[in-house]
Design an enzyme around this catalytic site. Structure first.
Site, short mmCIF file in Angstrom:
data_model
loop_
_atom_site.label_atom_id
_atom_site.label_comp_id
_atom_site.label_asym_id
_atom_site.label_seq_id
_atom_site.Cartn_x
_atom_site.Cartn_y
_atom_site.Cartn_z
N SER A 149 0.83 -1.21 0.00
CA SER A 149 0.00 0.00 0.00
C SER A 149 0.86 1.25 0.00
O SER A 149 0.41 2.31 -0.43
CB SER A 149 -0.87 0.05 1.25
OG SER A 149 -1.76 -1.02 1.26
N HIS B 263 -2.31 -3.50 -6.57
CA HIS B 263 -2.88 -3.11 -5.27
C HIS B 263 -4.36 -3.43 -5.22
O HIS B 263 -5.17 -2.75 -5.85
CB HIS B 263 -2.63 -1.61 -5.06
CG HIS B 263 -2.98 -1.12 -3.69
ND1 HIS B 263 -3.78 -0.02 -3.47
CD2 HIS B 263 -2.65 -1.60 -2.47
CE1 HIS B 263 -3.91 0.16 -2.17
NE2 HIS B 263 -3.24 -0.78 -1.54
N GLU C 45 -5.49 -1.26 -8.37
CA GLU C 45 -4.57 -0.24 -8.91
C GLU C 45 -3.33 -0.98 -9.40
O GLU C 45 -2.69 -1.70 -8.62
CB GLU C 45 -4.18 0.76 -7.81
CG GLU C 45 -5.30 1.71 -7.41
CD GLU C 45 -4.94 2.61 -6.23
OE1 GLU C 45 -5.30 3.79 -6.26
OE2 GLU C 45 -4.29 2.14 -5.27
N ASN D 124 -5.54 6.15 -2.01
CA ASN D 124 -5.15 6.57 -0.66
C ASN D 124 -4.75 8.04 -0.60
O ASN D 124 -4.90 8.70 0.43
CB ASN D 124 -4.03 5.68 -0.12
CG ASN D 124 -4.60 4.39 0.45
OD1 ASN D 124 -5.79 4.31 0.78
ND2 ASN D 124 -3.78 3.37 0.54
P1 NAD Z 1 -1.51 -9.34 7.29
O1 NAD Z 1 -0.64 -9.04 8.45
O2 NAD Z 1 -2.92 -9.68 7.52
O3 NAD Z 1 -0.86 -10.56 6.49
C1 NAD Z 1 0.49 -10.66 6.19
C2 NAD Z 1 0.84 -12.14 6.14
O4 NAD Z 1 2.12 -12.27 5.60
C3 NAD Z 1 0.86 -12.81 7.51
O5 NAD Z 1 0.03 -13.95 7.48
C4 NAD Z 1 2.31 -13.17 7.70
O6 NAD Z 1 2.49 -14.38 8.44
C5 NAD Z 1 2.76 -13.34 6.29
N1 NAD Z 1 4.19 -13.22 6.07
C6 NAD Z 1 5.07 -12.38 6.63
N2 NAD Z 1 6.29 -12.57 6.10
C7 NAD Z 1 6.16 -13.55 5.17
C8 NAD Z 1 7.05 -14.19 4.28
N3 NAD Z 1 8.32 -13.84 4.22
N4 NAD Z 1 6.57 -15.13 3.48
C9 NAD Z 1 5.29 -15.48 3.53
N5 NAD Z 1 4.41 -14.91 4.33
C10 NAD Z 1 4.84 -13.96 5.15
O7 NAD Z 1 -1.34 -8.13 6.30
P2 NAD Z 1 -2.33 -7.65 5.13
O8 NAD Z 1 -3.28 -6.68 5.69
O9 NAD Z 1 -2.83 -8.82 4.41
O10 NAD Z 1 -1.33 -6.83 4.22
C11 NAD Z 1 -0.44 -7.48 3.35
C12 NAD Z 1 0.06 -6.49 2.32
O11 NAD Z 1 -1.04 -5.97 1.59
C13 NAD Z 1 0.79 -5.28 2.87
O12 NAD Z 1 1.82 -4.93 1.99
C14 NAD Z 1 -0.28 -4.21 2.89
O13 NAD Z 1 0.27 -2.91 2.78
C15 NAD Z 1 -1.07 -4.56 1.66
N6 NAD Z 1 -2.47 -4.12 1.63
C16 NAD Z 1 -3.28 -4.25 2.72
C17 NAD Z 1 -4.61 -3.88 2.64
C18 NAD Z 1 -5.55 -4.03 3.81
O14 NAD Z 1 -6.65 -3.44 3.78
N7 NAD Z 1 -5.23 -4.82 4.82
C19 NAD Z 1 -5.12 -3.37 1.43
C20 NAD Z 1 -4.27 -3.28 0.33
C21 NAD Z 1 -2.96 -3.66 0.45
#
Ligand code: NAD
Length: 672
Positions: free
Chosen positions: A132, A153, A165, A204
């Site tokens: 993000s 994204h 995106e 955003n």
């Molecule tokens: P989250 O914490 O729910 O999930 C992240 C997952 O990644 C966890 O299950 C963790 O165990 C795993 N992880 C960490 N290191 C790892 C590795 N090396 N290999 C494999 N798995 C690994 O986070 P999220 O909310 O799903 O966000 C993930 C990404 O998506 C981030 O970059 C965030 O910026 C982006 N994002 C989030 C949202 C949102 O609304 N939550 C929206 C768009 C983008």
């Protein structure tokens, strides 16, 4: 690689986003590997996917069976006890055509993963990140294939949110962009292209400005939380108010995202209230308290935002910085205006795009609002973008001039002796234009008004008419100078003619909105009462003062006033000849909405444009059922309603309305 060559997708990270993305890819028919660091996380993710798929199946939104989709997903633990990537992960990467990374938001971890994937994935593989806030270019720098690294994204929850995106890093190739745009479409999503890797991309950045402005207005004591949210929810028509949305999504989430964007150079002064709430751990719904209070932590109840507060804050003040940001994005060629509008509609659920809003409210008003915010809030970042300033200088103000960010076709202005007709298709204004006489209603004006209505009725491109007055009043009433030397018979004839005009308005085949300001007296009020919806500015004064001259209302006042406000109030107004202010008129039902004077035109235009999107024949039928029904009895009214209801099923617009509903798109009604 072309999109049709993609067979296997590896989603890394099975958290909030990753498991949803894996689901989307599997539903689209791809073979999916879902990787995370622990088996329990993967088990949990698969459970969630299964549950989500069964919900989609229940709604008939799944082509294959839940089991068939689940079979396409293979979970894999990708880290060993020492924190190193496993052999098995390397093997999976060898088979991968596209990797979509959704691990935690840390640049070092993402770079490590991308370096590893670069080593093991085949040469043709594209490596995408769902980050993000981190720069795609920096993630790409960890690989030897920066041309094949790209941002993808998704929005939460990925299975339901239609927007993706697609972000170009500095070195991303055209082919990679093309393939990933096409892949997003194969996923059933609507991608928008972010041509430059700017912090926060499109959604955003615009959301950040929007939330931050509403919050600053409250922090400065210029509005209350409920007033801001009421303006956003009820006037702009967004799904949630600013504070409501912050609580719902989590104040901590926004705090992190916006802080990260700021650190990357996004020029924003964070509103102090977010930090206060964050420090107090009042994150919103999930903690039971944020800007509003909830029944219990994690238990949602929609905050009560009184509708009466809707007019307290000018929505343009809240909207303007979002428009300014969008103008910045456009001027810097980060995205096209169509993609920016699509992004806010699909990503934020806005009913209109940010440029569409701007064109509707007027770019001059947006610039004015920004200058006011700059002074009132003392924030340099409110300086209007050069693109906005240039457009205002060129007179490209939006709908009202026929061109703003979009083109609307010529605005046609026809000047008669006593009125002006302004066609801003699909709406038209009829402006009473005898300002030095407070738009006194002379026989000539009534004649021209009637003719104008006839002409606009025949113009199929005009869907809604707005009636208003030029100068300091809507209309102070009949022109008494025209009464000199009259006879009882000639007055009766004048009255009949005037009444015919009011009937023409009442049974006109298109909706008429009447925008009232200043004096709305005598014949002026009688005309206003014959329209369909009355919007008044706070300064409007309404009354039937005829009694003071020794006569009575003669153009339907004695009939329509009691129908609108009841016999007692009507008699009081007619017997005393008193004027009442807009707010009081609103309370008794004489006007439908009251707005500050400077917003009268924009509110009338916004309402007219909203109605103009609806099917013209159904609008006419609704108007007829209401008007004829109320003037007769319930049996006649219901019979008419049933017949009109049936008749509409012979129209093309019903087919269009139902088809568009099923296809989840906006209908285009033709009035056929
Ligand atoms: P989250 O914490 O729910 O999930 C992240 C997952 O990644 C966890 O299950 C963790 O165990 C795993 N992880 C960490 N290191 C790892 C590795 N090396 N290999 C494999 N798995 C690994 O986070 P999220 O909310 O799903 O966000 C993930 C990404 O998506 C981030 O970059 C965030 O910026 C982006 N994002 C989030 C949202 C949102 O609304 N939550 C929206 C768009 C983008």
């Amino acid at each position: 690689m072309k999109v049709d060559d993609i067979k296997t997708i590896t989603v890394v990270g099975a958290g909030t986003m990753g498991h949803g993305i894996a689901e989307v890819a599997a539903v689209a028919g791809y073979k999916v590997y879902l990787a995370d660091i622990k088996k329990e996380i993967l088990d949990n993710a698969l459970e969630k996917i299964k549950w989500s798929l069964s919900k989609l199946a229940e709604k008939g939104m799944l082509r294959d069976s839940v089991e068939a989709v689940m079979e396409r997903i293979t979970p894999i633990v990708n880290l060993d006890e020492n924190g190193n990537y496993t052999e098995e992960f390397a093997k999976v990467l060898k088979e991968t055509d596209v990797m979509i990374e959704a691990i935690i938001e840390r640049l070092d971890l993402k770079q490590k993963l991308f370096a590893y994937a670069d080593q093991h994935a085949p040469e043709h593989a594209i490596l995408a990140t769902n980050t993000s806030s981190l720069p795609i270019t920096e993630i790409a720098a960890a690989t030897k294939r920066p041309e094949k690294v790209i941002g993808m994204h998704f929005f939460n929850p990925p299975p339901l949110m239609p927007l993706v995106e697609v972000i170009r890093g500095e070195k991303t190739s055209d082919e990679t962009v093309e393939t990933i745009m096409a892949l997003a479409k194969k996923f059933g999503k609507q991608p928008v292209l972010v041509k430059k890797d700017v912090p926060g991309f499109i959604v955003n950045r615009i959301l950040g400005r929007f939330l931050n402005t509403g919050c600053h207005l409250v922090a400065k004591g210029l509005a209350t939380i409920e007033e801001v949210d009421a303006a956003v929810r009820y006037v702009l028509g967004l799904p949630m108010g600013i504070f409501e949305l912050s609580d719902y999504s989590g104040i901590d989430v926004f705090y992190y995202v916006f802080t990260a964007m700021k650190e990357r150079g996004f020029n924003i002064t964070p509103c102090p209230l977010y930090e206060e709430k964050f420090k107090a751990k009042e994150y919103g719904m999930k903690t039971g308290k944020g800007f509003y209070t909830y029944p219990a932590p994690g238990k949602y109840a929609r905050p009560n935002i009184p509708k009466e507060l809707a007019g307290k804050v000018d929505p343009v003040l809240i909207l303007a910085p979002a428009v300014n940001e969008a103008a910045w994005l456009l001027r810097n060629d980060v995205a096209s205006k169509e993609d920016i509008d699509k992004a806010v509609k699909l990503g934020l659920g806005w009913p209109k795009g940010v440029f569409e809003f701007a064109d509707e409210y007027g770019l001059d008003k947006i610039v004015e609002a920004l200058r006011k915010l700059k002074t009132d809030l003392g924030l340099e970042e409110m300086e209007p973008d050069p693109l906005l300033v240039e457009k205002v200088q060129k007179g490209e103000l939006g709908r009202k001039t026929g061109k703003g960010f979009y083109e609307y076709g010529e605005v046609e202005e026809i000047k008669k002796n006593t009125i002006i007709i302004r066609k801003e298709k699909p709406i038209a204004w009829v402006i009473l234009n005898r300002p030095r006489k407070y738009n006194a209603l002379s026989p000539e004006l009534l004649k021209e008004l009637g003719e104008a209505l006839d002409e606009l009725e025949d113009d199929d491109d005009v869907r809604v008419v707005i009636l208003k007055g030029e100068g300091r009043a809507f209309s102070a009433g009949a022109d008494v100078t025209a009464f000199a030397g009259v006879t009882p018979i000639s007055v009766a004839k004048f009255s009949r003619r005037f009444q015919e005009l009011t009937l023409k308005m009442q049974f006109y085949t298109k909706p008429i909105i009447v925008a009232l300001h200043g004096y709305v007296l005598g014949g002026g009020l009688e005309i206003a009462m014959s329209g369909d919806i009355r919007i008044a500015s706070e300064d409007a004064m309404l009354g039937q003062p005829e009694i003071n001259l020794g006569f009575i209302p003669g153009a339907g006042g004695t009939q329509r006033l009691p129908r609108l406000v009841g016999r007692g109030r009507a008699k009081e107004l007619i017997f005393t000849g008193d004027m009442i202010p807009a707010r009081e008129a609103e309370k008794i039902g004489l006007v439908d909405k009251v707005v500050p004077p400077e917003r009268l035109d924009q509110e009338a235009r916004a309402l007219a444009l909203k109605i103009a999107e609806k099917p013209p024949l159904a609008l006419m039928a609704a108007k007829y059922a209401i008007e004829y029904g109320l003037e007769s009895n319930i049996w006649a009214g219901l019979a008419l309603e049933a017949h009109l209801f049936g008749l509409l099923f012979s129209t093309e617009d019903v087919i269009e309305g139902v088809t568009a509903f099923l296809e989840k798109r906006k209908p285009k009604f033709k009035g056929r």
